[in-house]
Design a protein around this motif. Structure first.
Motif, PDB file in Angstrom:
ATOM      1  N   LEU A 141      82.922  53.829 -53.855  1.00 51.18           N
ATOM      2  CA  LEU A 141      84.057  52.694 -53.029  1.00 51.18           C
ATOM      3  C   LEU A 141      84.168  54.707 -51.899  1.00 51.18           C
ATOM      4  O   LEU A 141      83.806  54.321 -50.802  1.00 51.18           O
ATOM      5  CB  LEU A 141      85.470  52.875 -53.012  1.00 51.18           C
ATOM      6  N   LEU A 159      76.032  45.531 -54.719  1.00 54.08           N
ATOM      7  CA  LEU A 159      77.409  46.236 -54.452  1.00 54.08           C
ATOM      8  C   LEU A 159      78.303  46.260 -55.704  1.00 54.08           C
ATOM      9  O   LEU A 159      77.819  44.787 -56.670  1.00 54.08           O
ATOM     10  CB  LEU A 159      78.661  44.942 -53.444  1.00 54.08           C
ATOM     11  N   MET A 164      83.498  46.546 -54.129  1.00 53.21           N
ATOM     12  CA  MET A 164      83.015  46.076 -53.124  1.00 53.21           C
ATOM     13  C   MET A 164      83.111  44.422 -53.092  1.00 53.21           C
ATOM     14  O   MET A 164      82.806  44.171 -51.534  1.00 53.21           O
ATOM     15  CB  MET A 164      81.539  46.918 -52.850  1.00 53.21           C
ATOM     16  N   ALA A 200      83.646  46.156 -48.808  1.00 50.67           N
ATOM     17  CA  ALA A 200      82.850  47.549 -48.707  1.00 50.67           C
ATOM     18  C   ALA A 200      82.412  47.669 -46.816  1.00 50.67           C
ATOM     19  O   ALA A 200      82.263  48.308 -45.918  1.00 50.67           O
ATOM     20  CB  ALA A 200      81.184  47.158 -49.221  1.00 50.67           C
TER      21      ALA A 200
END
Length: 168
Positions: free
Chosen positions: A4, A28, A32, A63
């Motif tokens: 992240l 991801l 996320m 995200a």
């Protein structure tokens, strides 16, 4: 570096250098994919250099929330000038993922080390993240939030608290 934080760092570097937001990562992480409010904080040599976020999600996942707020933290925080390419080497980043705000009856339900606070009077709001250096009481949290929201010291307010997971 946590994925992240790496996403925030890469977003800011790309935007500051090229004026373009990066594409979402191809893969991801589980964090996320969630939907949550996110704050991106930037520090330069230990001092705050930018911090922007959302206490509720405005995009489809964490995200996208990070990308949007990272660009804003680097370029739109009204307390600072936009970050320049020569500063990038001196920056550190953190990402806070917020739980949904919950109303509290009074300041006795607050803990400045554990909970962030939202103070609201009508449409005006002030927000403060938890566990900030020098903020050691709920009264001080509320005072700062009132100032940020343009809320007078004697105006009645609604209080909300939230928790964060902080990634550095």
């Amino acid at each position: 570096m946590h994925p992240l934080v790496a996403l925030a760092k890469n977003t800011i570097e790309k935007y500051v250098k090229d004026g373009k937001r990066p594409a979402l990562p191809k893969t991801l992480t589980p964090e996320m994919k969630e939907k949550a409010g996110v704050f991106v904080s930037i520090h330069k040599l230990g001092d705050l250099r930018g911090c922007i976020g959302t206490f509720e999600p405005y995009t489809k996942n964490v995200a996208e929330e990070i990308i949007t707020n990272a660009v804003s933290a680097a370029t739109q925080d009204p307390r600072f000038d936009a970050i320049t390419p020569d500063e990038l080497k001196d920056l550190d980043y953190s990402v806070d993922v917020l739980t949904s705000p919950e109303p509290v009856k009074d300041k006795g339900e607050l803990d400045p080390k554990k909970y962030g606070v939202i103070v609201q009077a009508g449409w005006r709001r002030g927000l403060l993240l938890p566990d900030l250096e020098g903020v050691d009481s709920a009264d001080y949290q509320i005072e700062i939030c009132r100032q940020k929201g343009g809320i007078g010291p004697d105006e009645p307010v609604q209080l909300y608290r939230f928790e964060v997971k902080r990634y550095k």
